[in-house]
Design a protein around this motif. Structure first.
Motif, short mmCIF file in Angstrom:
data_model
loop_
_atom_site.label_atom_id
_atom_site.label_comp_id
_atom_site.label_asym_id
_atom_site.label_seq_id
_atom_site.Cartn_x
_atom_site.Cartn_y
_atom_site.Cartn_z
N ASP A 292 -50.52 -20.34 5.02
CA ASP A 292 -49.66 -20.21 3.78
C ASP A 292 -50.24 -20.16 2.85
O ASP A 292 -49.90 -19.85 1.65
CB ASP A 292 -48.47 -20.84 4.08
CG ASP A 292 -48.06 -20.81 5.68
OD1 ASP A 292 -47.99 -19.13 5.62
OD2 ASP A 292 -46.95 -21.10 6.46
N ALA A 293 -50.87 -21.62 2.74
CA ALA A 293 -51.39 -21.60 1.13
C ALA A 293 -52.35 -20.90 0.68
O ALA A 293 -52.43 -20.73 -0.76
CB ALA A 293 -51.00 -23.77 1.05
N LYS A 294 -53.16 -21.00 2.14
CA LYS A 294 -54.35 -20.03 1.59
C LYS A 294 -53.77 -18.82 0.68
O LYS A 294 -54.93 -17.88 -0.44
CB LYS A 294 -55.29 -19.81 2.88
CG LYS A 294 -56.54 -20.86 3.28
CD LYS A 294 -57.86 -20.62 3.67
CE LYS A 294 -58.46 -21.03 4.35
NZ LYS A 294 -58.19 -23.44 4.55
N GLU A 295 -52.98 -18.07 1.17
CA GLU A 295 -52.82 -16.22 0.63
C GLU A 295 -52.18 -17.30 -1.15
O GLU A 295 -53.19 -16.11 -1.48
CB GLU A 295 -51.97 -16.47 1.34
CG GLU A 295 -51.27 -14.53 1.25
CD GLU A 295 -50.23 -13.89 2.06
OE1 GLU A 295 -49.49 -13.03 2.04
OE2 GLU A 295 -49.56 -14.78 3.00
N VAL A 296 -51.90 -17.96 -0.69
CA VAL A 296 -51.10 -18.18 -2.87
C VAL A 296 -53.20 -18.51 -3.78
O VAL A 296 -52.83 -18.19 -4.46
CB VAL A 296 -50.12 -19.38 -2.56
CG1 VAL A 296 -50.11 -19.11 -4.30
CG2 VAL A 296 -49.19 -18.73 -2.13
N LEU A 297 -53.75 -19.60 -2.85
CA LEU A 297 -54.63 -19.42 -3.79
C LEU A 297 -55.59 -19.13 -3.76
O LEU A 297 -56.32 -18.57 -4.77
CB LEU A 297 -55.20 -21.57 -2.44
CG LEU A 297 -54.77 -22.28 -2.34
CD1 LEU A 297 -54.93 -22.99 -1.40
CD2 LEU A 297 -54.22 -22.66 -4.63
N GLN A 298 -55.77 -17.69 -2.86
CA GLN A 298 -56.85 -16.48 -2.74
C GLN A 298 -56.63 -15.68 -3.63
O GLN A 298 -57.50 -15.29 -4.74
CB GLN A 298 -57.26 -16.03 -1.20
CG GLN A 298 -57.63 -14.83 -1.23
CD GLN A 298 -59.89 -15.75 -0.79
OE1 GLN A 298 -59.70 -16.86 -0.34
NE2 GLN A 298 -60.68 -15.16 -2.10
N MET A 299 -55.23 -15.69 -3.40
CA MET A 299 -54.74 -14.66 -4.98
C MET A 299 -55.06 -15.00 -6.20
O MET A 299 -55.55 -14.91 -6.80
CB MET A 299 -53.09 -14.67 -4.57
CG MET A 299 -52.77 -13.48 -6.05
SD MET A 299 -50.89 -13.69 -6.06
CE MET A 299 -50.08 -13.95 -4.38
N LEU A 300 -55.04 -17.05 -6.97
CA LEU A 300 -55.36 -17.61 -7.89
C LEU A 300 -57.21 -17.12 -8.01
O LEU A 300 -57.21 -16.58 -9.25
CB LEU A 300 -55.23 -18.44 -7.73
CG LEU A 300 -53.62 -19.41 -7.77
CD1 LEU A 300 -53.73 -20.53 -7.68
CD2 LEU A 300 -52.88 -18.60 -9.17
N GLN A 301 -57.79 -17.60 -6.76
CA GLN A 301 -58.92 -17.06 -6.79
C GLN A 301 -59.48 -16.03 -7.49
O GLN A 301 -60.34 -15.32 -8.61
CB GLN A 301 -59.87 -17.92 -5.19
CG GLN A 301 -61.41 -17.65 -6.10
CD GLN A 301 -61.54 -19.06 -6.27
OE1 GLN A 301 -61.26 -19.38 -7.37
NE2 GLN A 301 -62.33 -19.95 -5.93
N ASN A 302 -58.87 -15.17 -6.57
CA ASN A 302 -58.98 -13.07 -6.84
C ASN A 302 -58.83 -13.85 -8.15
O ASN A 302 -59.73 -12.55 -9.51
CB ASN A 302 -58.61 -12.44 -6.47
CG ASN A 302 -58.83 -12.72 -4.58
OD1 ASN A 302 -59.90 -12.95 -4.46
ND2 ASN A 302 -58.05 -12.07 -4.05
N ASP A 303 -58.11 -13.37 -9.20
CA ASP A 303 -57.64 -13.27 -10.80
C ASP A 303 -58.62 -14.23 -11.69
O ASP A 303 -59.07 -13.51 -12.88
CB ASP A 303 -56.18 -13.87 -10.66
CG ASP A 303 -55.53 -12.98 -11.99
OD1 ASP A 303 -55.56 -11.84 -11.34
OD2 ASP A 303 -55.38 -13.64 -12.97
N ILE A 304 -58.95 -15.05 -11.28
CA ILE A 304 -59.88 -16.03 -11.89
C ILE A 304 -61.17 -15.34 -11.72
O ILE A 304 -61.47 -15.20 -13.19
CB ILE A 304 -59.85 -18.11 -11.40
CG1 ILE A 304 -58.61 -18.46 -11.40
CG2 ILE A 304 -61.04 -18.45 -11.95
CD1 ILE A 304 -58.45 -19.74 -10.99
#
Length: 542
Positions: free
Chosen positions: A116-128
């Protein structure tokens, strides 16, 4: 490690992901200023992102993280020019540092998080990554590749590869910039574009093994920097040199400000750059006279008169000024070095390679990782440092494309008003010098700054008795602003008059050094003109 552990614990409960920015360093001389800015903008270094957070809200939290990271990475110049409501970006350097900090933090969190946390973190990473990709894109688009023979440069790459160089770059020629390096494949953030074995780095450690060092190490308290200049001057003509392939690809003339002729210097007269170049030239000439012909007389077999000419000495000086890098070697010593192959990388105010300079202890090589993505066929830029145009012209021989935030004009003002003001030790009151730069770089064009730096205006208001307080009426505020703006015009109007518009036909037919001098002068004119325009426009509205 602590951040990842907390994420695992909190993420496992399906609640929040905690993102920690490193705290402000106690050793940072700007710590108090940065702390004040963070507090004034209600920003901290700890963020909790709900796992159930919508995409829009998650990216809004990312905006807040980036704003906090920008403050963490601010330098003195950025603190000086940032307005009270300015949340950035402050410069390409600052933006790259800030986004890369978050990129590394999120990467570590991804390793230890649940699904679950990975989904949020991956969204952050992609935007960065997308934000990093957009930094400097406008500057990259201006570089036009040229078809040109570069057999000698290719032979340098083959020589480097034979000695252990690893590269994802190839050589190309660019209109107006000469040689550069482009990505031979798409390279991502954090990936290594170039890797140079320490054994190929020309440094003081290499010098200590040479006959130059053994012969003159006790000669007139000579420094290692001077010995490296002398070594390079001789090694250029050493047909059996290990670095023969490197020296053969170096230009016969570096065309820096140190080689400016009389006409170019005449074009610069009255500018700070004129003084900078003249002082540098005089210093080098004195250095040469202190060395020669004395070295030729005392060590005739090592220092031949036909090699030890002024032109060859100046060439060696320009080589080290324009191509050297500060490197922490595996011994732990910080040294000024020449790094073959890496010297082909061009500078940009929006570089792909921002942080480099420490030899990797495990591989004994100097690595050049990317701070923003570089697509296949795109020129890969390196940062030469936070330098104004005057420094780049003098020691490198070019002005960078795009807006350089370090192109400032220092002002010689009485700062006693700042020193006497004990209200708070902020960047406004601790500043010992004031400066301006092009007002087009400011995001605030109206009251109270009019695109000018707040510390400068605060100083002038105090010096002219135009301080504002709760009892100041609107009419007094306008009158005070008028006094400050007219004072600024009295400073900058005469400066602008000393920089008349050039005749375009003069530039077209001019030599390389006169063209560069006129380009620099035009930059100064644009900066000063922007100040005059901002002040004049502001006066019309007060």
């Amino acid at each position: 490690m602590a951040a990842a552990a907390e994420t695992e614990k909190l993420g496992a409960g399906g609640e929040t992901v905690a993102v920690h920015l490193p705290p402000l360093s106690e050793e940072d001389p700007l710590r108090q200023d940065k702390k004040r800015v963070l507090e004034s903008r209600n920003r901290s270094c700890l963020f909790h992102i709900p796992i159930s957070c919508s995409a829009d809200d998650t990216l809004k939290l990312l905006d807040q993280m980036i704003q906090a990271a920008r403050v963490v990475h601010m330098d003195e110049l950025e603190l000086y020019f940032a307005g009270d409501d300015d949340v950035g970006p402050f410069s390409a350097r600052n933006e790259l540092e800030s986004l890369n900090l978050l990129f590394k933090i999120v990467n570590k969190l991804l390793v230890a998080s649940n699904a679950d946390a990975k989904e949020v973190l991956q969204m952050l990473q992609n935007d960065i990554v997308e934000r990093l990709r957009s930094v400097g894109k406008a500057d990259d688009a201006h570089m036009v590749s040229q078809t040109q023979n570069h057999d000698s440069e290719d032979s340098l790459l083959k020589w480097g590869e034979h000695h252990g160089v690893k590269s994802k770059l190839r050589i190309a020629f660019f209109q107006g910039a000469g040689r550069g390096m482009v990505a031979s494949e798409s390279i991502g953030v954090g990936d290594t574009a170039l890797e140079i074995p320490e054994s190929l780095i020309i440094s003081e450690e290499l010098l200590c093994q040479s006959e130059v060092f053994l012969a003159i190490k006790d000669f007139n308290n000579i420094t290692s920097e001077t010995m490296l200049l002398l070594w390079s001057m001789r090694e250029r003509y050493n047909l059996s040199s290990k670095f023969k392939a490197y020296f053969e690809t170096l230009p016969a003339n570096f065309n820096t400000g140190l080689s400016f002729g009389i006409d170019a210097l005449a074009a610069l007269e009255g500018t700070l750059l004129f003084d900078e170049i003249m002082q540098a030239k005089q210093h080098l000439r004195q250095q040469y006279d202190d060395l020669f012909p004395s070295l030729c007389i005392n060590f005739p077999e090592i220092f031949r008169k036909d090699i030890c000419t002024w032109d060859n000495f100046l060439w060696a000086c320009e080589l080290w000024y324009s191509n050297s890098m500060m490197v922490v070697l595996s011994s732990g010593k910080l040294s000024t070095c020449l790094v073959p192959v890496a010297g082909l990388l061009n500078h940009s105010v929006s570089p792909h390679i921002l942080n480099y300079g420490r030899v990797d202890e495990a591989t004994k090589s100097l690595k050049f990782p990317l701070s923003r993505p570089c697509d296949a066929g795109e020129q890969c830029f390196l940062s030469y440092g936070k330098h104004p145009g005057s420094h780049l012209v003098t020691f490198y021989g070019f002005l960078p494309r795009g807006d350089n935030p370090y192109d400032v004009i220092p002002l010689d003002l009485d700062t006693s008003a700042d020193e006497d003001d004990g209200a708070s030790q902020s960047v406004s009151t601790s500043q010992t010098t004031h400066m301006v730069r092009g007002t087009w770089l400011s995001r605030s064009g109206g009251f109270p700054t009019y695109g000018l730096p707040q510390p400068l205006l605060s100083h002038l208001r105090a010096a002219l008795g135009c301080d504002l307080d709760e009892s100041t009426t609107e009419a007094d505020i306008k009158e005070n602003d008028r006094v400050v703006l007219e004072t600024l015009l009295s400073i900058f109007n005469p400066m602008l008059e000393e920089l008349p518009e050039p005749d375009d036909s003069d530039w077209e037919s001019a030599s390389w050094d006169v063209k560069l001098a006129l380009d620099y002068k035009d930059l100064q004119r644009r900066i000063i003109s922007s100040i005059v325009t901002s002040c004049t426009s502001a006066l019309e509205n007060v």
